[in-house]
Design a protein around this motif. Sequence first.
Motif, short mmCIF file in Angstrom:
data_model
loop_
_atom_site.label_atom_id
_atom_site.label_comp_id
_atom_site.label_asym_id
_atom_site.label_seq_id
_atom_site.Cartn_x
_atom_site.Cartn_y
_atom_site.Cartn_z
N ILE A 112 47.69 22.82 -35.41
CA ILE A 112 48.35 23.67 -34.81
C ILE A 112 47.41 25.03 -34.62
O ILE A 112 46.68 25.20 -35.10
CB ILE A 112 49.66 24.31 -35.68
N PRO A 113 47.88 25.89 -33.71
CA PRO A 113 47.33 27.17 -33.29
C PRO A 113 47.47 28.19 -34.09
O PRO A 113 48.37 29.12 -33.94
CB PRO A 113 47.78 27.48 -32.00
N MET A 114 47.00 28.13 -35.49
CA MET A 114 47.18 28.97 -36.45
C MET A 114 45.76 29.48 -37.00
O MET A 114 44.88 28.79 -37.23
CB MET A 114 47.84 28.37 -37.43
N LYS A 115 45.79 30.90 -37.26
CA LYS A 115 44.40 31.24 -37.86
C LYS A 115 44.62 31.64 -39.12
O LYS A 115 45.71 32.20 -39.77
CB LYS A 115 44.07 32.73 -36.84
N MET A 116 43.97 31.17 -40.09
CA MET A 116 43.93 31.22 -41.39
C MET A 116 43.09 32.07 -42.13
O MET A 116 41.74 31.89 -41.74
CB MET A 116 44.09 29.87 -42.38
N HIS A 160 55.50 25.25 -33.77
CA HIS A 160 54.52 24.39 -34.29
C HIS A 160 54.31 24.59 -35.97
O HIS A 160 53.62 23.81 -36.69
CB HIS A 160 53.18 24.54 -33.75
N LYS A 220 46.75 33.99 -45.88
CA LYS A 220 47.80 34.27 -44.98
C LYS A 220 47.38 33.50 -43.45
O LYS A 220 46.29 33.32 -42.98
CB LYS A 220 47.62 35.96 -44.63
N GLY A 221 48.57 33.15 -42.91
CA GLY A 221 48.57 32.58 -41.35
C GLY A 221 48.74 33.84 -40.25
O GLY A 221 49.54 34.50 -40.66
N GLU A 222 48.16 33.42 -39.17
CA GLU A 222 48.57 34.04 -37.98
C GLU A 222 48.78 33.38 -36.89
O GLU A 222 48.03 32.45 -36.64
CB GLU A 222 47.48 35.33 -37.67
N MET A 223 50.07 33.39 -36.14
CA MET A 223 50.16 32.66 -35.06
C MET A 223 51.17 33.36 -34.13
O MET A 223 51.85 34.37 -34.37
CB MET A 223 51.31 31.32 -35.47
N LEU A 246 50.22 32.14 -46.78
CA LEU A 246 50.22 30.87 -46.94
C LEU A 246 49.28 30.65 -48.31
O LEU A 246 48.31 30.84 -48.57
CB LEU A 246 48.95 30.30 -45.93
#
Lengths: 172, 172
Positions: free
Chosen positions: A165-169, B132, B121-124, B116
């Motif tokens: 999935i298009p997620m930046k962690m 998603h 942390k997650g960024e979307m 998260l």
Amino acid sequence: MSQASLPALTMGLNALSALLDKAESYAAAKKIDPSVLLNTRLAPDMFSLLMQVQAATDIAKNGASRLAGVEPPRYEDTEKTLDELRVRIAKTLSYVESVDRAQIDASADRTLSFPLGPKNKGEMKGDDYLSHFLLPNFYFHLTVAYTILRHCGVELGKTDYLGGIPMKMSPR
Amino acid sequence: MSQASLPALTMGLNALSALLDKAESYAAAKKIDPSVLLNTRLAPDMFSLLMQVQAATDIAKNGASRLAGVEPPRYEDTEKTLDELRVRIAKTLSYVESVDRAQIDASADRTLSFPLGPKNKGEMKGDDYLSHFLLPNFYFHLTVAYTILRHCGVELGKTDYLGGIPMKMSPR
């Protein structure tokens, strides 16, 4: 409509194919015939792993077709092996990517009609069909496939289910 | 964005509450302590039924909040009984219905940030988060809750999972 359906189906189908790869590695490492995993069910009257994969791909190709207003391709349900199931998933991915997005985008207020078992049909408005039929049914079979493998001892985490999935962690 | 999120969450939460009603009837008929069902897991390192209900409600209230750009309410996770879980679901339903739809509708291109685990942390983008993350995670926990009950022998069908969806069924 197309943005809320096609990427989710693509992401899920790719995740499903990768789950089968992990099932294959697990079976090889434990010297288990992969058909044992493919025939596992979580209740006697629930689908086996093999049938969950068939159902997930059915829902993806039928759903994309209904939204686009075209007749879905027919699948013969002859798969017996992991390789054959991966071919079915790949075929479904190609199909989903080939469907006309503009036709799907025009489907929100259209009434869709689709077979429900051998005798009945269902009718839903396009956006209801997407939110209350296609997505919940698709994730149902993907989740049960994942859960069967977890139940059998395959080491999987939530990212195996969600896919790439298009997620930046990053750290908080 | 609100139309693709809130009705799905509401439908699923109502279905989850009804699943717990069927679990209660089954436990009474079989003279089983309901806590046996609530503590059942499909793998030792998967969540129990009780925790699946907590997770599904968490995802619903967190997801609606993130899309609306507001801080989600905190739940204390103290539930032990079916009644307490139904109260949690009802509270989540009220919350989901209270969230500002216009704020959610404006979220498709906004970058959402969310915790998260304890450290990350997650960024979307909003529409990616919905397609998603929110929906697949919500249906994941709803499906596993349903599957735990099927595994335990509770008689359920797909309509118990889908809930009262706006579908007209008729003979073909």
